[in-house]
Structures are given as C-alpha cells and as structure tokens.
Scaffold this motif. Structure first.
Motif, PDB file in Angstrom:
ATOM      1  N   LEU A 142      43.504  42.201  55.250  1.00  0.00           N
ATOM      2  CA  LEU A 142      44.246  41.172  55.047  1.00  0.00           C
ATOM      3  C   LEU A 142      44.407  40.815  53.717  1.00  0.00           C
ATOM      4  O   LEU A 142      45.353  40.626  53.002  1.00  0.00           O
ATOM      5  CB  LEU A 142      43.999  39.938  55.881  1.00  0.00           C
ATOM      6  CG  LEU A 142      44.024  39.826  57.527  1.00  0.00           C
ATOM      7  CD1 LEU A 142      43.901  38.868  58.192  1.00  0.00           C
ATOM      8  CD2 LEU A 142      45.613  40.678  57.713  1.00  0.00           C
ATOM      9  N   VAL A 143      43.085  40.773  53.213  1.00  0.00           N
ATOM     10  CA  VAL A 143      42.891  40.454  51.525  1.00  0.00           C
ATOM     11  C   VAL A 143      42.001  41.502  50.937  1.00  0.00           C
ATOM     12  O   VAL A 143      40.797  41.818  51.377  1.00  0.00           O
ATOM     13  CB  VAL A 143      42.265  39.225  51.444  1.00  0.00           C
ATOM     14  CG1 VAL A 143      42.005  38.656  50.115  1.00  0.00           C
ATOM     15  CG2 VAL A 143      43.034  37.836  52.054  1.00  0.00           C
ATOM     16  N   PRO A 144      42.463  42.283  49.925  1.00  0.00           N
ATOM     17  CA  PRO A 144      41.801  43.442  49.717  1.00  0.00           C
ATOM     18  C   PRO A 144      40.690  42.806  48.816  1.00  0.00           C
ATOM     19  O   PRO A 144      40.661  41.906  48.285  1.00  0.00           O
ATOM     20  CB  PRO A 144      42.665  44.152  48.991  1.00  0.00           C
ATOM     21  CG  PRO A 144      43.880  43.284  48.728  1.00  0.00           C
ATOM     22  CD  PRO A 144      44.140  42.398  49.748  1.00  0.00           C
ATOM     23  N   ALA A 145      39.554  43.890  48.780  1.00  0.00           N
ATOM     24  CA  ALA A 145      38.439  43.373  47.787  1.00  0.00           C
ATOM     25  C   ALA A 145      38.807  43.105  46.370  1.00  0.00           C
ATOM     26  O   ALA A 145      39.496  44.058  45.891  1.00  0.00           O
ATOM     27  CB  ALA A 145      37.435  44.540  47.991  1.00  0.00           C
ATOM     28  N   THR A 146      38.463  42.009  45.924  1.00  0.00           N
ATOM     29  CA  THR A 146      38.895  41.780  44.514  1.00  0.00           C
ATOM     30  C   THR A 146      37.494  40.947  43.770  1.00  0.00           C
ATOM     31  O   THR A 146      37.140  40.199  44.617  1.00  0.00           O
ATOM     32  CB  THR A 146      39.886  40.514  44.617  1.00  0.00           C
ATOM     33  OG1 THR A 146      41.349  41.080  45.387  1.00  0.00           O
ATOM     34  CG2 THR A 146      40.391  40.242  43.274  1.00  0.00           C
ATOM     35  N   ALA A 147      37.297  41.544  42.887  1.00  0.00           N
ATOM     36  CA  ALA A 147      36.315  41.032  42.142  1.00  0.00           C
ATOM     37  C   ALA A 147      36.710  39.843  40.891  1.00  0.00           C
ATOM     38  O   ALA A 147      37.821  40.171  40.141  1.00  0.00           O
ATOM     39  CB  ALA A 147      35.488  42.100  41.223  1.00  0.00           C
ATOM     40  N   GLY A 148      35.923  38.979  40.631  1.00  0.00           N
ATOM     41  CA  GLY A 148      36.262  38.036  39.623  1.00  0.00           C
ATOM     42  C   GLY A 148      35.522  38.555  38.434  1.00  0.00           C
ATOM     43  O   GLY A 148      35.484  40.033  38.018  1.00  0.00           O
ATOM     44  N   ARG A 149      35.005  37.577  37.582  1.00  0.00           N
ATOM     45  CA  ARG A 149      34.243  38.243  36.427  1.00  0.00           C
ATOM     46  C   ARG A 149      32.786  38.473  36.517  1.00  0.00           C
ATOM     47  O   ARG A 149      32.253  38.874  35.555  1.00  0.00           O
ATOM     48  CB  ARG A 149      34.542  36.819  35.366  1.00  0.00           C
ATOM     49  CG  ARG A 149      36.027  37.142  34.604  1.00  0.00           C
ATOM     50  CD  ARG A 149      36.064  36.064  33.240  1.00  0.00           C
ATOM     51  NE  ARG A 149      37.553  36.368  32.769  1.00  0.00           N
ATOM     52  CZ  ARG A 149      38.073  35.480  31.984  1.00  0.00           C
ATOM     53  NH1 ARG A 149      37.009  34.442  31.440  1.00  0.00           N
ATOM     54  NH2 ARG A 149      38.936  35.807  31.303  1.00  0.00           N
ATOM     55  N   GLY A 150      32.349  37.903  37.719  1.00  0.00           N
ATOM     56  CA  GLY A 150      30.940  38.307  38.089  1.00  0.00           C
ATOM     57  C   GLY A 150      30.900  39.695  38.680  1.00  0.00           C
ATOM     58  O   GLY A 150      31.853  40.741  38.521  1.00  0.00           O
ATOM     59  N   ALA A 151      29.809  40.004  39.478  1.00  0.00           N
ATOM     60  CA  ALA A 151      29.548  41.354  40.228  1.00  0.00           C
ATOM     61  C   ALA A 151      29.762  41.141  41.521  1.00  0.00           C
ATOM     62  O   ALA A 151      28.996  41.769  42.357  1.00  0.00           O
ATOM     63  CB  ALA A 151      28.448  41.682  39.684  1.00  0.00           C
ATOM     64  N   THR A 152      30.552  40.302  42.000  1.00  0.00           N
ATOM     65  CA  THR A 152      30.932  40.084  43.389  1.00  0.00           C
ATOM     66  C   THR A 152      32.305  40.149  43.735  1.00  0.00           C
ATOM     67  O   THR A 152      33.339  39.822  43.268  1.00  0.00           O
ATOM     68  CB  THR A 152      30.261  38.524  43.607  1.00  0.00           C
ATOM     69  OG1 THR A 152      28.963  38.534  43.387  1.00  0.00           O
ATOM     70  CG2 THR A 152      30.454  38.158  45.563  1.00  0.00           C
TER      71      THR A 152
END
Length: 649
Positions: free
Chosen positions: A58-68
């Motif tokens: 439903l919501v694909p894996a998305t990274a912010g500016r961190g490592a999560t």
C-alpha cells in the motif's frame, strides 16, 4: 541511478537496498539489493509472506534523511477494500547491521489468525562479483554454513583464513525454522490477534565481516553533527534560496557516507566514502575533492581525510598496486576478492591526481582555517608527496605527471578513469604513456600551495622558491604543449609521442579552477564551456557534443557530472566570469530541484531545451560524496571573493 523499486538505507559503512515492501530478493546487476558491509553482501534474502502469499504494498518503503524506512502492506487475496490484516514494517540500518520491527494489526471485530514467514539467506557475494561485467571469480575451498539458534539462524562463510558471519535473531523467537530448496531458511510464526488487536516482531541482523572491528558506538565524527545544522553556517546569497536546501540535503548525504578509518597514530576517524552502491569505501580523489568543496563549512572533514590518506601513503614500490614512495592511495577495499588479490584494489594506487590533490587540500586547509598545526604534523608526508611528483610521477623527467594503463586495474588514472575516456575527437582511445591535462593543473596548484606552506608553516624559504619556480616552469610548458590554436582550447591530454589529443572536454574547467591558464586564454575557455555543445542547461557535458566521440549516456564522454560542473563554476569565478559562473550554478541547482535536492553522480548529456526533465545515467551512484558536496562549492563560486582561488593576472 537508484531504480524506482529500491529504497536505500546507508549509515556508518553499511547499506541496505530493499524493495517496495522492504524485501530483499538477491538481485544482481546495476543495483543489487541486499545488506552490505565491507564490500560483501551479508543478507541476500529477506522476504516476508503472510499465509503463504506475498503481501500487496500500500505504501512502498520510503527513507527520509535518516537510515530508517517504513512500508505498509496487506495480505494477498480477499477483498482489496477490506483486508483482514495490515502489516507495518520499519527498517533501520546501523553500523554492521539491520533492525526491523514488524507490526501486524487486525482490522476485524473478531479474533484473527495468520501465519507469518520470513525467508532469509546470506550469500556473502563480493561486490565485484555482483557487478554486471560478466566476470566470474574462482573461489576454491569456500564453504557456506547455516546453523540454527534458539532465536534465529546464523550464516557462515569460510575460505581459508577468510571468515564472515551473519546472525539473524528474532523476538519473539520463531515457532519453527525450515529449510528451503535454495538453501535459505524460513522463519515461521503463528500469530493470533484479538479483535482489532496487534502484535510486533523485532528482528535483528548482525553482520560480522572478515577483519572488521566490532562497531564502536562512541566513534567520533570529525565533522561534528554533519547531517544537521542547515547550511553549517555557510552564508547563502539572498537571491539563491534553493541553495540552502541543496546544502542541507548535501550535509545529510555526507553524514550517511562517512566510514570508519584510521589516522597515522592509530586514531579512529571517519572520512567520506565515494558513493553507493559500488564505492562505500575510501577513494582518495573523491574524498579530497569532497573535502575541498566543504572546507569552509566543515574543515574537520578535510583534516580527517588528510590524516587517513597520510596513514595509507605508499612508502615502498609495488608495481602490482601501482604504488611508489610518497604516492597517495586511490582506493581501499576490504572484500574477499581484494584479500586474495583476485582484484587489485585492496590498497590500490592507480591515480595520477590523488597526490597533487592531497597537497592542494593540505595548503587550502591551512589557508582557510588559519591553523598550521596539521600542516606541520604532515610535513613529512607532504614532502614525500612532492618527491613522488618529481621522481616517480614524471615532473623531473618529462616535465609532466604521466601514467600508463594498468592492465589488471584502471586503464585511465585521472578523474575520467573509465576505459576509452581519454580519447581523440573521433573517439580513438589514446595509447601509450598518457599525460592528462587535468593532472597538470592539479600539479601546478599543488606546487603553489605547498610553496606557501614551506614559507609559513615550515620556515623553509629555499624549498618554497624551488616549488614556485617549478610551478612557473610547468605553467609555461603547459601553455606551449597543450594549446590547440585552431580550437582556442586546451587538449585533453598528450599521447605517448607527445601529440595533442584533440577532444574538447570539461577537464578544461579544472584548469580554470587551478589557475594554470593565463587570463586571456582562461577567459576564452570559460566562455567556450557555456556554448550549447558543452552546456546542457543542467551542467557541462564531459565531452562537447559536436564530436564523434560524444555519447549522451557515456560515463565520461557525454554525461554531465554536477561536481565537474561545480569545479568549472569555481574556475569561471576565478577568472572573473561571474555571469557564466552563475549560469552554471543555476543549471546545477535546477538539476538538484528536479532530483529532490539529492544530486546524483551524473546525468545524461541530453539538452534541457529538448528534454525538460533530467535523464538519469543508469549506473550513477546516489548518494555520492562529491555530488553531495557540490552545493557548498557553489556557495563559494557565487561569493564575490569566494573559494575560487586568487584572481589570475
């Protein structure tokens, strides 16, 4: 360029590339997925199923500016508008590993049961094996093991003295661990949920590469809080607000690219790796240019880079590694193939320009910070680097820095180091001893900068005079031997017979940056770089488009590199071409805005007026260090008296 179906997490020398759902499938090619540490893939399968099927994302894996990264999915089958369960995954990369929390929530008003299974494997493939270059490496006596643990499974790999492990643990422990036909292991849980209830699984992957120290949670970061603090105090021109956003993203990217390294006295440091996926390791040239770009913002990064490169400076001759006393390293590798010398890059010195760049950075660091302590500490290393340029690099014999193609390593050893990148205008590769123009510019700037150190930090005026005289001699020879009078432009190189290589290339921008050209020729070259066959609207092509050798998707014969264009902008500012410098800076920042302000290593050389969106170069690293540092170079190029160096008389 990272493909649309990958999400990248990188931190402290470890990175993971996962699919939209957070899965790892064991892909190879331009962008392999997996968990990587020290040039090896420590996790090659990580695939979640619910009730025997692959969940729908439903919501694909998305990274912010961190490592999560986070993703959301639902079990396959059933009514798409009323799924019984929702699966929430959160994945975090840390030094030497990956952590994941899986939360399963029931969407029903009655109790629900589900079977979760996670298929895991570790193939320990070396990154050089995973490249799509069709090479196959023998690995005699290699043994892979898989051992059950009460809370998971441990994968092992041994080849003679080489030993690596990957440990997968889970809380709660799986109800069962099964073998699969491929040799992977499947961890299974039977989940019972109350009405609208939820439960969590905590998973941990610990990579134990061969020869790696255990992660140190208190290892200092030389650049301080590198990924925070906006523009690191660097002033941004009022009419360039997007430059602040680009600098902020650049700092975040550089923070995630820092890797552990060791200084001359064994001190623990962190330096910028070149880029992901193929170069999450120290490359001398990349770290030096990155540090030069960010010198005003983060001088500590330059200091760490100089110390680590001093610690790895060659002291003896080793033809297999292109090592000679005083030479600065090109590349360090920690993988299995480098260990067994099946690739030459364990400690590889195949770069003609890393040594003068080292001297350029050392001089610039002292000048920028006003602090000469580091220059005095590294005086012995700097003098050895100068000695290499004269005695081994070629300055004393033929008056130029030269290199020969390395049959087992890099055919070209300037910044354009891909095969065939040093070529004539018709595309014919240059053979024999190669004298690359860009290296002469670096040598000139290195001699000038080191002369300044000799006068102020080392109190050695005679040595300074010797270096200044050598710089003037090099500048005069260069003007005589490299200029193409019919093109009003410098040659890309000289071939083995001393003939000018007539390709017109962006390397001329580096000559402006270093100041080796006189004012009249430099200004003519600067204006030429803004002609339509060079400037695409996003930046400057590595090779002018009106030549047979040009290819818009060639790494070094047509693509646009943001850092290369930023160097040209610095050079344009140095020669007083302010309008031209601003034009290049605007193109780069427009490219940044079109790529969510994470500048890629390179984009295709197609013109912007015909292609309003930048076309990716398919194998570009991202994040990549000198691309991330590029916005800081632009802040210097746009300042009235920036870091572009002294004006040329």
């Amino acid at each position: 360029m990272l493909t649309t179906h990958h999400c990248l997490l990188v931190r402290d020398g470890t990175f993971a590339a996962v699919g939209p759902s957070g899965d790892i499938t064991g892909e190879r090619g331009a962008w392999p997925d997996g968990l990587f540490a020290r040039d090896a893939r420590h996790l090659s399968r990580w695939q979640l199923t619910v009730d025997g099927g692959t969940p729908t994302v439903l919501v694909p894996a998305t990274a912010g500016r961190g490592a999560t990264a986070s993703s959301v999915s639902t079990p396959p089958g059933g009514r798409a508008d009323t799924p019984a369960l929702t699966v929430f995954r959160e994945q975090t990369v840390r030094a030497g590993g990956l952590s994941e929390r899986i939360r399963i929530g029931s969407n029903r008003g009655e109790p629900t049961t589900a079977v979760l299974a996670l298929t895991v494997d570790a193939d320990f493939a070396d990154q050089f094996e995973l490249r799509s270059d069709h090479r196959w490496y023998e690995k005699p006596h290699a043994v892979r093991t898989r051992e059950l643990r009460p809370d998971g499974v441990e994968f092992g790999y041994r080849r003679r003295e080489w030993h690596a492990r990957t440990v997968v643990t889970a809380s709660p422990a799986p109800d069962a661990v099964e073998e699969t036909g491929s040799g992977a292991r499947r961890l299974r849980w039977r989940i019972e949920l109350p009405a609208h209830g939820s439960t969590e699984l905590a998973l941990r992957v610990d990579a134990h590469p061969h020869g790696a120290p255990e992660p140190d949670p208190v290892l200092p970061t030389p650049a301080g809080e590198l990924g925070t603090g906006g523009t690191a105090g660097v002033p941004i021109p009022e009419d360039w607000p997007e430059l602040a956003t680009a600098c902020e993203q650049g700092l975040a990217d550089l923070a995630c690219l820092l890797v552990p390294a060791t200084g001359p006295d064994g001190e623990a440091l962190r330096v910028p790796a070149a880029g992901v996926p193929w170069f999450l390791t120290l490359l001398g040239r990349h770290a030096l240019v990155t540090s030069l770009f960010t010198l005003h913002a983060r001088p500590e990064l330059a200091a760490a880079t100089l110390l680590v490169l001093a610690a790895t400076q060659a002291t003896d001759a080793d033809p297999e590694r292109i090592a000679e006393p005083g030479k600065i390293v090109h590349e360090l590798r920690h993988g299995e193939l480098a260990h067994f010398e099946q690739v030459p890059y364990g400690r590889y010195f195949g770069a003609v320009d890393s040594t003068p760049l080292f001297l350029m950075l050392l001089g610039a660091h002292a000048e920028t910070t006003g602090e000469e302590k580091l220059a005095r500490r590294l005086e012995r290393h700097a003098r050895a680097a100068v000695e290499w340029m004269f005695q081994h690099g070629g300055l004393a014999d033929g008056g130029y820095l030269v290199y020969h193609a390395d049959q087992g390593g890099l055919a070209n050893q300037s910044w354009k180091d891909s095969p065939g990148s040093i070529c004539h205008a018709d595309g014919t590769p240059v053979k024999g001893e190669i004298t690359a123009a860009v290296a002469q510019g670096y040598a000139y700037a290195a001699l000038r900068g080191t002369a300044g150190l000799a006068r102020t930090a080392w109190d050695d005026a005679p040595y300074a005079d010797l270096l200044d005289d050598a710089a003037e001699g090099l500048r005069a020879r260069f003007a005589r031997d490299f200029w193409l009078p019919d093109r009003d432009f410098p040659a890309l190189a000289l071939d083995g017979a001393g003939r000018r290589v007539d390709a017109l290339a962006s390397d001329a921008g580096h000559l402006l940056w270093t100041g080796i050209l006189d004012r009249e020729r430099g200004r003519a070259v600067g204006r030429r770089l803004l002609a339509p066959d060079f400037f695409t609207g996003w930046g400057i092509r590595t090779l002018a488009a009106d030549q047979a050798a040009y290819h818009p998707l060639s790494y070094h014969r047509g693509c646009v590199w943001p850092h290369d264009s930023a160097i040209a902008a610095l050079g344009l500012a140095r020669y007083g071409l302010r309008v031209e410098a601003e034009t290049v800076a605007r193109g780069i920042l427009d490219l940044a805005a079109a790529t969510s302000f994470r500048l890629p290593e390179a984009v295709a050389g197609y013109p912007r007026d015909r292609h309003p969106a930048p076309i990716p170069y398919p194998h570009a690293c991202t994040p990549q260090a000198w691309a991330a540092a590029t916005p800081f170079a632009l802040t210097s190029a746009l300042r009235p008296a920036g870091l572009s160096g002294p004006k040329v008389p």
